[in-house]
Enzyme design. Structure first.
Site, short mmCIF file in Angstrom:
data_model
loop_
_atom_site.label_atom_id
_atom_site.label_comp_id
_atom_site.label_asym_id
_atom_site.label_seq_id
_atom_site.Cartn_x
_atom_site.Cartn_y
_atom_site.Cartn_z
N ARG A 222 -10.29 -27.56 -25.48
CA ARG A 222 -10.22 -26.86 -26.77
C ARG A 222 -9.62 -25.46 -26.62
NH1 ARG A 222 -13.06 -29.60 -30.74
NH2 ARG A 222 -14.83 -30.84 -30.05
N ASP B 49 -5.28 -38.07 -38.52
CA ASP B 49 -4.84 -39.21 -37.73
C ASP B 49 -4.83 -40.42 -38.66
OD1 ASP B 49 -4.73 -41.30 -35.74
OD2 ASP B 49 -5.44 -39.86 -34.27
#
Length: 186
Positions: free
Chosen positions: A172, A109
């Site tokens: 997840r 990111d």
């Protein structure tokens, strides 16, 4: 949506399907295999927790002997923004001196956390350090000099979950990468 329908109302859109993930991971395995020699001593370092599923699938696509290790690094709280403080929660156990290190990351990111980890690992004298990431958000990158050697998918600046990526430890286990509806995290 198929699998994981319990989360159907939380996901705005699927941006990478399970099939696309499988195909690209197979290709990444071939790229990584081609980048090393058969006799190279390679340590695959999984950055916990998000990269676990990716590393498990990727390792099976690499046609070379590899050693697994794990590191848990945190710079995030329960929110969507980084705290800016990098903490090593679990350090790796393998000695990487004169060995090839392949860091397996779920997403790059801003690059701050990974840059900190790479700088720290360079002090341990590996023969090389390469990075493989499943997802890359280049428009959010703060550490401009940090780039993955192997990149699965470039994605837009959206909040994504699934296939190891979470929000507050949920999502997840989704078999795809999806955009989380804003109402779920705002």
């Amino acid at each position: 949506m198929g699998k994981n329908t319990v989360f159907a109302d939380d996901i705005e859109e699927i941006i990478i399907s399970e099939e696309k993930l499988k195909t690209r991971i197979r290709e990444l395995g071939e790229e990584i295999t081609a980048a090393y020699n058969e006799d190279d001593d390679i340590v695959m370092l999984c950055i916990l927790r998000g990269a676990v599923l990716f590393m498990a699938d990727l390792a099976r696509e690499i046609d070379l002997p590899v050693v697994f290790d794990f590191m848990d690094v945190s710079s995030y709280g329960a929110s969507t923004e980084s705290s800016g403080v990098v903490r090593i929660i679990k350090d790796m156990e393998e000695n990487i001196e004169d060995r090839h290190l392949l860091i397996v990351e779920d997403i790059i990111d801003t690059g701050r956390t990974l840059k900190h980890v790479v700088d720290m690992l360079h002090t341990r004298s590996p023969k090389s350090i390469k990075i493989v990431t499943l997802l890359d958000k280049p428009e959010r990158r703060v550490q401009k000099e940090l780039e993955a050697d192997f990149n699965g998918f470039e994605i837009p600046d959206k909040f994504v979950v699934g296939y190891g990526l979470d929000f507050a430890e949920k999502y997840r286990n989704l078999s795809f990468i999806g955009v989380l509806k804003e109402k779920m995290y705002s």
